[in-house]
Design a protein around this motif. Structure first.
Motif, PDB file in Angstrom:
ATOM      1  N   CYS A   6     -26.935   5.887   7.724  1.00 53.05           N
ATOM      2  CA  CYS A   6     -26.668   5.817   6.292  1.00 53.05           C
ATOM      3  C   CYS A   6     -25.157   5.801   6.057  1.00 53.05           C
ATOM      4  O   CYS A   6     -24.401   6.431   6.803  1.00 53.05           O
ATOM      5  CB  CYS A   6     -27.288   7.012   5.566  1.00 53.05           C
ATOM      6  N   LEU A   7     -24.734   5.040   5.039  1.00 53.30           N
ATOM      7  CA  LEU A   7     -23.342   5.088   4.600  1.00 53.30           C
ATOM      8  C   LEU A   7     -23.289   4.961   3.083  1.00 53.30           C
ATOM      9  O   LEU A   7     -24.154   4.338   2.467  1.00 53.30           O
ATOM     10  CB  LEU A   7     -22.487   4.020   5.274  1.00 53.30           C
TER      11      LEU A   7
ATOM     12  N   VAL B 188     -27.219  10.511   3.866  1.00 51.24           N
ATOM     13  CA  VAL B 188     -26.027  11.317   3.617  1.00 51.24           C
ATOM     14  C   VAL B 188     -25.530  10.925   2.237  1.00 51.24           C
ATOM     15  O   VAL B 188     -25.791   9.813   1.764  1.00 51.24           O
ATOM     16  CB  VAL B 188     -24.945  11.080   4.703  1.00 51.24           C
ATOM     17  N   ASN B 189     -24.800  11.828   1.566  1.00 51.43           N
ATOM     18  CA  ASN B 189     -24.350  11.519   0.212  1.00 51.43           C
ATOM     19  C   ASN B 189     -23.130  12.361  -0.133  1.00 51.43           C
ATOM     20  O   ASN B 189     -22.855  13.383   0.518  1.00 51.43           O
ATOM     21  CB  ASN B 189     -25.470  11.784  -0.805  1.00 51.43           C
ATOM     22  N   PHE B 190     -22.410  11.895  -1.133  1.00 47.83           N
ATOM     23  CA  PHE B 190     -21.397  12.730  -1.752  1.00 47.83           C
ATOM     24  C   PHE B 190     -22.059  13.584  -2.826  1.00 47.83           C
ATOM     25  O   PHE B 190     -23.072  13.184  -3.423  1.00 47.83           O
ATOM     26  CB  PHE B 190     -20.305  11.873  -2.396  1.00 47.83           C
ATOM     27  N   TYR B 191     -21.465  14.748  -3.095  1.00 46.22           N
ATOM     28  CA  TYR B 191     -21.944  15.612  -4.173  1.00 46.22           C
ATOM     29  C   TYR B 191     -20.752  15.969  -5.040  1.00 46.22           C
ATOM     30  O   TYR B 191     -19.681  16.320  -4.532  1.00 46.22           O
ATOM     31  CB  TYR B 191     -22.590  16.875  -3.612  1.00 46.22           C
ATOM     32  N   GLY B 192     -20.949  15.906  -6.338  1.00 47.69           N
ATOM     33  CA  GLY B 192     -19.871  16.184  -7.273  1.00 47.69           C
ATOM     34  C   GLY B 192     -19.413  14.916  -7.964  1.00 47.69           C
ATOM     35  O   GLY B 192     -19.443  13.837  -7.375  1.00 47.69           O
TER      36      GLY B 192
ATOM     37  N   GLU C  37     -16.469  15.567  -4.400  1.00 41.62           N
ATOM     38  CA  GLU C  37     -15.775  16.719  -3.821  1.00 41.62           C
ATOM     39  C   GLU C  37     -16.441  17.268  -2.567  1.00 41.62           C
ATOM     40  O   GLU C  37     -15.791  17.946  -1.764  1.00 41.62           O
ATOM     41  CB  GLU C  37     -15.693  17.854  -4.858  1.00 41.62           C
ATOM     42  N   PHE C  38     -17.751  16.998  -2.388  1.00 37.51           N
ATOM     43  CA  PHE C  38     -18.487  17.596  -1.276  1.00 37.51           C
ATOM     44  C   PHE C  38     -19.306  16.532  -0.557  1.00 37.51           C
ATOM     45  O   PHE C  38     -19.565  15.452  -1.086  1.00 37.51           O
ATOM     46  CB  PHE C  38     -19.411  18.707  -1.785  1.00 37.51           C
ATOM     47  N   VAL C  39     -19.711  16.863   0.653  1.00 38.49           N
ATOM     48  CA  VAL C  39     -20.572  16.013   1.469  1.00 38.49           C
ATOM     49  C   VAL C  39     -21.875  16.763   1.704  1.00 38.49           C
ATOM     50  O   VAL C  39     -21.859  17.952   2.043  1.00 38.49           O
ATOM     51  CB  VAL C  39     -19.901  15.672   2.818  1.00 38.49           C
ATOM     52  N   VAL C  40     -23.011  16.081   1.505  1.00 43.06           N
ATOM     53  CA  VAL C  40     -24.310  16.730   1.663  1.00 43.06           C
ATOM     54  C   VAL C  40     -25.178  15.906   2.600  1.00 43.06           C
ATOM     55  O   VAL C  40     -25.192  14.678   2.541  1.00 43.06           O
ATOM     56  CB  VAL C  40     -25.006  16.935   0.300  1.00 43.06           C
ATOM     57  N   SER C  41     -25.893  16.596   3.481  1.00 40.12           N
ATOM     58  CA  SER C  41     -26.779  15.917   4.423  1.00 40.12           C
ATOM     59  C   SER C  41     -27.949  16.823   4.775  1.00 40.12           C
ATOM     60  O   SER C  41     -27.837  18.055   4.744  1.00 40.12           O
ATOM     61  CB  SER C  41     -26.023  15.547   5.710  1.00 40.12           C
ATOM     62  N   GLY C  42     -29.054  16.192   5.123  1.00 42.27           N
ATOM     63  CA  GLY C  42     -30.182  16.918   5.683  1.00 42.27           C
ATOM     64  C   GLY C  42     -30.029  17.020   7.192  1.00 42.27           C
ATOM     65  O   GLY C  42     -29.045  16.554   7.772  1.00 42.27           O
ATOM     66  N   SER C  43     -31.030  17.605   7.830  1.00 38.24           N
ATOM     67  CA  SER C  43     -30.934  17.831   9.268  1.00 38.24           C
ATOM     68  C   SER C  43     -32.326  17.955   9.879  1.00 38.24           C
ATOM     69  O   SER C  43     -33.293  18.286   9.184  1.00 38.24           O
ATOM     70  CB  SER C  43     -30.134  19.115   9.545  1.00 38.24           C
ATOM     71  N   ASP C  44     -32.406  17.670  11.182  1.00 41.01           N
ATOM     72  CA  ASP C  44     -33.671  17.814  11.896  1.00 41.01           C
ATOM     73  C   ASP C  44     -34.132  19.258  11.957  1.00 41.01           C
ATOM     74  O   ASP C  44     -35.315  19.526  12.199  1.00 41.01           O
ATOM     75  CB  ASP C  44     -33.537  17.273  13.323  1.00 41.01           C
ATOM     76  N   CYS C  45     -33.221  20.198  11.747  1.00 37.03           N
ATOM     77  CA  CYS C  45     -33.589  21.613  11.789  1.00 37.03           C
ATOM     78  C   CYS C  45     -34.234  22.064  10.482  1.00 37.03           C
ATOM     79  O   CYS C  45     -34.628  23.226  10.359  1.00 37.03           O
ATOM     80  CB  CYS C  45     -32.369  22.472  12.100  1.00 37.03           C
TER      81      CYS C  45
ATOM     82  N   VAL D 230     -35.131  17.148   6.769  1.00 36.85           N
ATOM     83  CA  VAL D 230     -34.730  16.735   5.424  1.00 36.85           C
ATOM     84  C   VAL D 230     -34.037  15.380   5.535  1.00 36.85           C
ATOM     85  O   VAL D 230     -33.063  15.237   6.280  1.00 36.85           O
ATOM     86  CB  VAL D 230     -33.782  17.763   4.774  1.00 36.85           C
ATOM     87  N   ASN D 231     -34.540  14.375   4.792  1.00 39.08           N
ATOM     88  CA  ASN D 231     -34.010  13.014   4.888  1.00 39.08           C
ATOM     89  C   ASN D 231     -33.213  12.586   3.663  1.00 39.08           C
ATOM     90  O   ASN D 231     -32.186  11.925   3.797  1.00 39.08           O
ATOM     91  CB  ASN D 231     -35.155  12.012   5.086  1.00 39.08           C
ATOM     92  N   CYS D 232     -33.719  12.879   2.467  1.00 40.95           N
ATOM     93  CA  CYS D 232     -33.150  12.328   1.229  1.00 40.95           C
ATOM     94  C   CYS D 232     -32.474  13.413   0.407  1.00 40.95           C
ATOM     95  O   CYS D 232     -33.020  14.505   0.245  1.00 40.95           O
ATOM     96  CB  CYS D 232     -34.242  11.665   0.391  1.00 40.95           C
ATOM     97  N   LEU D 233     -31.301  13.064  -0.139  1.00 42.57           N
ATOM     98  CA  LEU D 233     -30.549  13.996  -0.970  1.00 42.57           C
ATOM     99  C   LEU D 233     -29.986  13.214  -2.143  1.00 42.57           C
ATOM    100  O   LEU D 233     -29.181  12.301  -1.966  1.00 42.57           O
ATOM    101  CB  LEU D 233     -29.414  14.644  -0.165  1.00 42.57           C
ATOM    102  N   GLU D 234     -30.415  13.567  -3.340  1.00 33.85           N
ATOM    103  CA  GLU D 234     -30.039  12.820  -4.539  1.00 33.85           C
ATOM    104  C   GLU D 234     -29.423  13.762  -5.565  1.00 33.85           C
ATOM    105  O   GLU D 234     -30.118  14.539  -6.224  1.00 33.85           O
ATOM    106  CB  GLU D 234     -31.277  12.130  -5.136  1.00 33.85           C
ATOM    107  N   PRO D 235     -28.083  13.708  -5.745  1.00 34.78           N
ATOM    108  CA  PRO D 235     -27.449  14.525  -6.791  1.00 34.78           C
ATOM    109  C   PRO D 235     -27.786  13.991  -8.172  1.00 34.78           C
ATOM    110  O   PRO D 235     -27.944  12.785  -8.377  1.00 34.78           O
ATOM    111  CB  PRO D 235     -25.945  14.359  -6.493  1.00 34.78           C
ATOM    112  N   HIS D 236     -27.885  14.900  -9.144  1.00 37.18           N
ATOM    113  CA  HIS D 236     -28.107  14.497 -10.525  1.00 37.18           C
ATOM    114  C   HIS D 236     -26.842  13.820 -11.046  1.00 37.18           C
ATOM    115  O   HIS D 236     -25.725  14.231 -10.718  1.00 37.18           O
ATOM    116  CB  HIS D 236     -28.448  15.721 -11.376  1.00 37.18           C
ATOM    117  N   PRO D 237     -26.959  12.769 -11.867  1.00 39.02           N
ATOM    118  CA  PRO D 237     -25.769  12.039 -12.311  1.00 39.02           C
ATOM    119  C   PRO D 237     -24.851  12.811 -13.237  1.00 39.02           C
ATOM    120  O   PRO D 237     -23.664  12.459 -13.344  1.00 39.02           O
ATOM    121  CB  PRO D 237     -26.358  10.808 -13.034  1.00 39.02           C
TER     122      PRO D 237
END
Length: 585
Positions: free
Chosen positions: A388-389, A436-440, A444-452, A477-484
């Motif tokens: 993902c990018l 993977v996604n930016f948050y903020g 300002e932040f980087v957010v990702s899920g993980s196999d754990c 955890v695969n998907c991460l969607e910040p609220h707009p």
């Protein structure tokens, strides 16, 4: 580690104490990389008075968590000693099963050997600890002082100067550290592979392995609309087209089809129409920020399609992604929000490729405008993929998540071949095509899920983990969607529900158990990298078998017409061993 107690022997800090707003080169593999790029804050940010009323009551950190707290450190020491305890217990049981005369005869020599073995094991454990801590500390920097303060911001809003209050609050570190689970949305009967808020943030779309798409009134936690996507295999993405009045939803899936659903104002789906067909799974769509009728798609057939819903034949091939005459299957695509002519793709090799639609000439460097890759992965023996990018809010930065590697931040304005500027460690990306996604609002932040099964949030500038939450019972955890426009996050994974997170915790997180989880992720990643070749051989065998089946099918039935207008022309044979989004990529 508690914020008010520090131990110089265990505290992990970066190699330099720099202002995170200045893009000094980071220390990577013992050398300075990157460039003097200025990572500027959001233009709307203004200096606020130092009231000492920050919501951040504890200092965030990279790996060194609650190390000096009595209760927390005691728990961690017990977790660290479990493995050693199992070994000792096994030996003890073995000795008890031995005949008493044997124990009497060899008691002295066996005792000496056991002590030596235990000492060696303890040394190995200590050495592993030092290596993991050194690996994590290599790319860390000092956290900046809080940019948002609750009391002073509320005071400014009360006197009419709080026009940017919500925007700044969404990017506040103190609120990110207070994120906690609010509840879940349950309707799907399969893994939830995609989440997307409409532009106003009032509706959330989710797509699943059950081939259904659900539109949620997430605030009331109820279903607004549920409909059949029209796809024949796992739905990988469903997105609202901008400025369409939430009446158009673009979708892609493992069957390679790109479909558009027409939605009515009466909460009804008028139908779905196929507008393009890839000859392999289509994982991602890329929306143009201000266009209700144009978007891009990328597939494992290495093709990027431009879709224009105003045309009779909507799909146009933009580029075939190649390198050394080898097609590069694609997992991800994203349009630059500041320049819609440019888009970035990633897939089955280690390169982030940027194209400009106005300048694509496949005879000149295969049409690529510029490529980025961490230098240590250029000649790596491991077959690294980009799962993902995403571009940052202003298009100046690119974030790329690598399969069973780390997450890297690139300056999109630098020339071809430039090194990464930040590196984010601790998670695990192996089992699925991880997002993977930016948050903020200002990335300002980087957010990702993980196999754990955890969700990680890093401070973008310091690369330190500031939030760590258990996000999936199924383990991934695969998907991460910040609220707009609100400080809220929606996530999904192997579980069949959607989870909602908001900053309602009374105190900031203490990152409980983070150290042990990171060590486990790193150990498993190193072990799996030793046997990566077996996985590659399996994929090669599948490809050869599939090619033979296609040849036999064409000889007996003739060529199949796969034009865009054929609604049932999805190629089922393109479904490889990874026939589900929630299986290995």
């Amino acid at each position: 580690m508690m914020a008010n107690k520090e131990d110089s022997s265990t505290r992990l800090t970066g190699s330099e104490s720099s202002d995170p707003r200045k893009g000094r080169g980071s220390q990577q593999d013992g050398r300075t990389t990157g460039s003097d790029t200025v990572l500027s804050p959001c233009p709307e940010e203004e200096e606020e008075e130092e009231d000492g009323d920050s919501m951040e009551e504890s200092e965030p950190y990279g790996l060194a968590e609650e190390g000096e707290d009595d209760g927390e450190s005691g728990m961690e020491r017990r977790m660290d000693e479990r493995e050693e305890g199992r070994v000792r217990e096994s030996r003890k049981r073995r000795r008890e099963r031995e005949p008493s005369e044997g124990r009497a005869t060899h008691s002295s020599s066996s005792s000496d050997e056991e002590e030596e073995e235990e000492a060696e094991e303890e040394n190995e454990v200590e050495e592993d600890e030092r290596e993991v801590e050194a690996w994590l500390a290599a790319d860390l920097r000092d956290l900046a002082a809080p940019a948002w303060r609750a009391v002073s911001s509320l005071r400014q809003r009360e006197i009419g100067r709080g026009a940017q209050f919500v925007r700044r609050a969404c990017g506040a570190r103190g609120l990110v550290q207070r994120l906690e689970l609010q509840g879940s949305l349950e309707q799907h009967t399969g893994c939830v592979n995609t989440l997307h808020f409409n532009p106003s943030g009032t509706c959330l779309a989710s797509g699943s392995d059950d081939l259904r798409v659900v539109l949620w009134d997430w605030a009331r936690r109820r279903v607004q609309l549920e409909f059949d996507s029209g796809h024949k295999s796992n739905v990988f993405q469903a997105k609202f087209l901008p400025h369409s009045g939430d009446s158009s939803l673009a979708m892609c899936a493992r069957d390679g089809q790109i479909r558009v659903a027409e939605l009515s104002a009466t909460q009804r789906c008028k139908g779905t129409k196929r507008v393009a067909q890839h000859k392999g799974a289509a994982h991602k769509l890329a929306l143009e920020p201000n266009s209700p009728c144009t978007f891009l798609s990328a597939g494992e057939d290495a093709v990027v399609f431009g879709i224009d819903l105003r045309l009779d034949r909507p799909a146009t091939k933009i580029v075939l992604v190649k390198d050394s005459n080898r097609n590069i299957g694609l997992y991800t695509i994203f349009v630059n929000p500041a320049n819609v002519h440019q888009f970035a793709v990633g897939g089955r090799d280690q390169y982030v490729r940027i194209y400009d639609r106005r300048k694509i000439n496949e005879s000149d460097n295969y049409g690529v405008l510029k490529k980025f890759c961490p230098s240590h992965l250029v000649s790596s023996e491991t077959k690294t993929n980009i799962t993902c990018l995403v571009y940052s809010h202003n298009g100046t930065e690119l974030l790329a998540s690598y399969n069973d590697e780390d997450i890297y931040l690139f300056d999109a304005n630098l020339p071809d071949g430039a090194e990464y500027s930040r590196r984010y460690k601790g998670h695990r990306n192996d089992v699925t095509v991880k997002g993977v996604n930016f948050y903020g609002p200002c990335s300002e932040f980087v957010v990702s899920g993980s196999d754990c099964g955890h969700i990680y949030l890093w401070d973008k500038y310091s690369s330190r983990i500031i939030q760590f939450m258990k996000g999936d019972r199924g383990g991934v955890v695969n998907c991460l969607e910040p609220h707009p426009c609100l400080p809220m996050l929606a996530t999904s994974g192997l579980d069949h529900d959607v989870k909602l997170w908001a900053p309602t915790a009374e105190v900031p997180t203490v990152l409980k158990g983070l150290k042990e989880v990171i060590k486990k992720n790193k150990r498993e990643r190193d072990e799996d990298s030793m046997r990566y070749g077996y996985r590659y051989d399996t994929q090669l065998l599948w490809f050869l078998m599939r090619h033979r089946r296609l040849q036999r099918s064409r000889r007996t039935e003739g060529e199949v017409d796969e034009s865009w207008s054929s609604a049932d022309s999805s190629n089922e044979e393109d479904m490889g061993p990874d026939s589900m989004q929630c299986m290995s990529s």
